[in-house]
Motif scaffolding. Sequence first.
Motif, PDB file in Angstrom:
ATOM      1  N   LEU A  56       1.040  -1.010  -0.017  1.00 45.44           N
ATOM      2  CA  LEU A  56       0.012  -0.102   0.058  1.00 45.44           C
ATOM      3  C   LEU A  56       0.644   1.179  -0.192  1.00 45.44           C
ATOM      4  CD1 LEU A  56      -2.838  -0.577   2.612  1.00 45.44           C
ATOM      5  CD2 LEU A  56      -2.874  -0.853  -0.101  1.00 45.44           C
ATOM      6  N   LEU A  57       2.036   1.160   0.926  1.00 46.90           N
ATOM      7  CA  LEU A  57       2.835   2.234   0.810  1.00 46.90           C
ATOM      8  C   LEU A  57       3.800   2.635  -0.289  1.00 46.90           C
ATOM      9  CD1 LEU A  57       3.702   4.285   3.059  1.00 46.90           C
ATOM     10  CD2 LEU A  57       5.892   2.753   3.452  1.00 46.90           C
ATOM     11  N   THR A  58       3.929   1.454  -0.986  1.00 42.71           N
ATOM     12  CA  THR A  58       4.437   1.371  -2.176  1.00 42.71           C
ATOM     13  C   THR A  58       3.699   2.256  -3.313  1.00 42.71           C
ATOM     14  OG1 THR A  58       5.760  -0.527  -1.895  1.00 42.71           O
ATOM     15  CG2 THR A  58       5.876   0.431  -4.229  1.00 42.71           C
ATOM     16  N   ALA A  59       2.300   1.859  -3.499  1.00 44.57           N
ATOM     17  CA  ALA A  59       1.225   2.374  -4.160  1.00 44.57           C
ATOM     18  C   ALA A  59       1.190   3.955  -4.214  1.00 44.57           C
ATOM     19  CB  ALA A  59      -0.098   1.631  -3.946  1.00 44.57           C
ATOM     20  N   VAL A  60       0.980   4.165  -2.916  1.00 46.68           N
ATOM     21  CA  VAL A  60       1.110   5.789  -2.444  1.00 46.68           C
ATOM     22  C   VAL A  60       2.206   6.307  -3.005  1.00 46.68           C
ATOM     23  CG1 VAL A  60       0.858   7.467  -0.703  1.00 46.68           C
ATOM     24  CG2 VAL A  60      -0.516   5.570  -0.762  1.00 46.68           C
ATOM     25  N   SER A 101      -3.014   4.292   8.681  1.00 48.07           N
ATOM     26  CA  SER A 101      -2.340   4.145   7.359  1.00 48.07           C
ATOM     27  C   SER A 101      -3.035   3.731   6.287  1.00 48.07           C
ATOM     28  CB  SER A 101      -0.927   3.364   7.616  1.00 48.07           C
ATOM     29  OG  SER A 101      -0.151   3.741   8.309  1.00 48.07           O
ATOM     30  N   ILE A 102      -4.183   2.752   6.362  1.00 45.59           N
ATOM     31  CA  ILE A 102      -4.901   2.348   5.383  1.00 45.59           C
ATOM     32  C   ILE A 102      -5.720   3.428   4.877  1.00 45.59           C
ATOM     33  CG2 ILE A 102      -6.804   0.740   4.599  1.00 45.59           C
ATOM     34  CD1 ILE A 102      -5.078  -1.512   6.383  1.00 45.59           C
ATOM     35  N   ALA A 103      -6.323   4.109   5.814  1.00 43.63           N
ATOM     36  CA  ALA A 103      -7.279   5.210   5.684  1.00 43.63           C
ATOM     37  C   ALA A 103      -6.788   6.266   4.918  1.00 43.63           C
ATOM     38  CB  ALA A 103      -7.959   5.776   6.955  1.00 43.63           C
ATOM     39  N   ALA A 104      -5.540   6.927   5.290  1.00 43.43           N
ATOM     40  CA  ALA A 104      -4.732   7.855   4.647  1.00 43.43           C
ATOM     41  C   ALA A 104      -4.499   7.457   3.327  1.00 43.43           C
ATOM     42  CB  ALA A 104      -3.527   8.227   5.530  1.00 43.43           C
ATOM     43  N   THR A 105      -3.956   6.073   2.929  1.00 45.20           N
ATOM     44  CA  THR A 105      -3.493   5.616   1.624  1.00 45.20           C
ATOM     45  C   THR A 105      -4.701   5.871   0.570  1.00 45.20           C
ATOM     46  OG1 THR A 105      -2.039   4.074   2.696  1.00 45.20           O
ATOM     47  CG2 THR A 105      -2.686   3.748   0.409  1.00 45.20           C
ATOM     48  N   LEU A 106      -5.787   5.176   1.293  1.00 46.86           N
ATOM     49  CA  LEU A 106      -7.229   5.349   0.350  1.00 46.86           C
ATOM     50  C   LEU A 106      -7.661   6.666   0.054  1.00 46.86           C
ATOM     51  CD1 LEU A 106      -8.839   2.204   1.713  1.00 46.86           C
ATOM     52  CD2 LEU A 106      -7.627   2.595  -0.249  1.00 46.86           C
ATOM     53  N   ILE A 107      -7.349   7.608   1.136  1.00 43.53           N
ATOM     54  CA  ILE A 107      -7.665   9.024   0.941  1.00 43.53           C
ATOM     55  C   ILE A 107      -6.899   9.504  -0.214  1.00 43.53           C
ATOM     56  CG2 ILE A 107      -8.146  11.087   1.784  1.00 43.53           C
ATOM     57  CD1 ILE A 107      -8.892   9.925   4.310  1.00 43.53           C
ATOM     58  N   LEU A 108      -5.583   9.307  -0.026  1.00 41.54           N
ATOM     59  CA  LEU A 108      -4.661  10.023  -1.064  1.00 41.54           C
ATOM     60  C   LEU A 108      -4.771   9.225  -2.237  1.00 41.54           C
ATOM     61  CD1 LEU A 108      -1.427  10.166   1.301  1.00 41.54           C
ATOM     62  CD2 LEU A 108      -2.659  12.053   0.167  1.00 41.54           C
TER      63      LEU A 108
END
Lengths: 95, 87, 333, 94
Positions: C180-184, C311-318
């Motif tokens: 997920l971090l890599t995707a962001v 982190s998951i929420a922040a990732t999906l919002i971004l």
Amino acid sequence: MLTAHWLYGLSGCLIMTFGLRAVLLNDSLLQRIIALNVMGTGVFMILITIAYRGPDAAPDPIPHALVLTGIVVAVSATALALTLIRRLTEEQDND
Amino acid sequence: MPELLLVCLAGLMLSLLLGLIRVLRGPEAGDRMMAAQLIGTTGVGMLLLLSLLLGQPALADVALILALLAAVAAAAFSGQQRETGND
Amino acid sequence: MNATNMLFLDILLVIALLSLAWATLTATDARRSVILFIAFGLVLTLAWARLLAPDVALAEAAIGAGLSGALLLAAVQHHPRRALSSERQNTGKLANEKQNDSNPADLKSSVAIRWTLTLFCIALAFVLIWALLQALSSETSDTLAQSVSANLANSGVSNPVTAVLLNFRAYDTLLELAVLLTAVLGIFALSEQRTGYLPAGPVFNGLVSWLVPALILMAGYLLWVGAHAPGGAFQAGATLAAAGVILRLAGKRNIGLPVSKSYLNIILVIGSGLFLLVGLTMLALGRPFLDYPPAMAGYLILLIETAAMISIAATLILAFLGGRPRNREDRSC
Amino acid sequence: MIEVIAATLMLSGLIFFLCGSIGLLRLPDLYSRLHALTKADNLGLGLLLAGLALYQRDLLFALKLILIWLAVLAASSASAYLIAQYSRRQDTDR
């Protein structure tokens, strides 16, 4: 083997292959991404069907955990792909 | 009498299939979106019936999530983006 | 409930799923595809519920029906000219349009290639079905599932799916957070955020004013309930992200993400970082990596899940923003 | 007695649902379809959930049902408005 296995397992296979065909043959990039998501759903359906063990038995939790992570990874990969498309069209518009 | 629940489940499934016809036929994007909303509401009802029929109380939570998030897709559907890059 | 009574439901659900999948994949217009895909996700939630996978149904309801639909719709909206062109021609005038055989898109790629690929897909379908039948008809020993239920008492939680995700297969989940971090990071590297939305009217604002607190509460509930019932960090994170997406769609400037770049970075990394830290602490204590002592497992899992949810929420919002958020300083110029 | 009331409520909810979907199929244009849809699924779901609450007679479950109904009520009316707004915008643009 249960009837539910037949029904959902076979439709999982069909959805996956429909999706693959559209990924390979569709012209629109956006629709290819949607097709990729549909294809992933077919795979999830196969996994959930394998986990199912009838109405009275508890299903296998491991495929469920796999599918759960799969759904979240699929949505972030979709977002990355959509950003790629947006960048691509921006570059094309600039040319 | 779970038969009652099964009858309701069958009725809701029928309602869902009728909505599905509208989703598939359109003709306008608004029609499809509206029918998707109907499928969502019908899904809420079916999830609650399934929660009792299958003895899975967690499906009520799924119904609640579905009810809360039904509006997100509609909002994204009708949202207008600003013209300029100025946020 | 015995299985025969559910047969009608199974058959109709499968018909609905297959027709929606087919329509999604063959739609001539991107927006139509997206809406059909949203409906597909809704029906899919019912299928997961019926197959006794409530954890997956929760995630599908939050992501499939809500977030990825919003993501794709926003992407269609971004190219209004291209996306709307064919929809406009069809609306109103042609009530029951049929699939046009002489679609210009079809003529582009040669017929031979199309047929070869189609035949390849049919062959693949047969192989897949054969493999599935083999897998289902063989007497399964289910050793993995048995060891899950045997060790559930020591995992710190009583929901088997959470136990698998955060204890028995914690490696996978750690790496998933890294994905997920890599995707962001990839999204950040590619672009700045999409342009915002026009401010919402009174009706939508009224919706936002109760829906956002309700979604935040729901996320907290799902996080807490995940220890002993379906729920957990992924579902909670997706629900929390939906709150941010709603705020964004309403044209709000502040959508729950910190304005400062360094705080944002911390929020993005905290999930995988804390997970890794707990794993390394276990190593330092002389245990295998990510092998919690049973007495503390419940607390550690809750800690990791809370960080992961953020982190998951922040990732999906971004992901919905579609790029690096612009800072307030940049906006003035 | 309570079971009879529950069954009546659930079945009448079902009728509203079916009326809504038939309206969605048969009515001539988008706005009238929207009308059929929102009336039916708010009332239909409300009656169905009231029946379910009586059927199950569990306070916590009933509370959750009320929450779900309120959420659907508010969300579906807002989304009906949003869809109508979008279609109007499309019509005036055309």
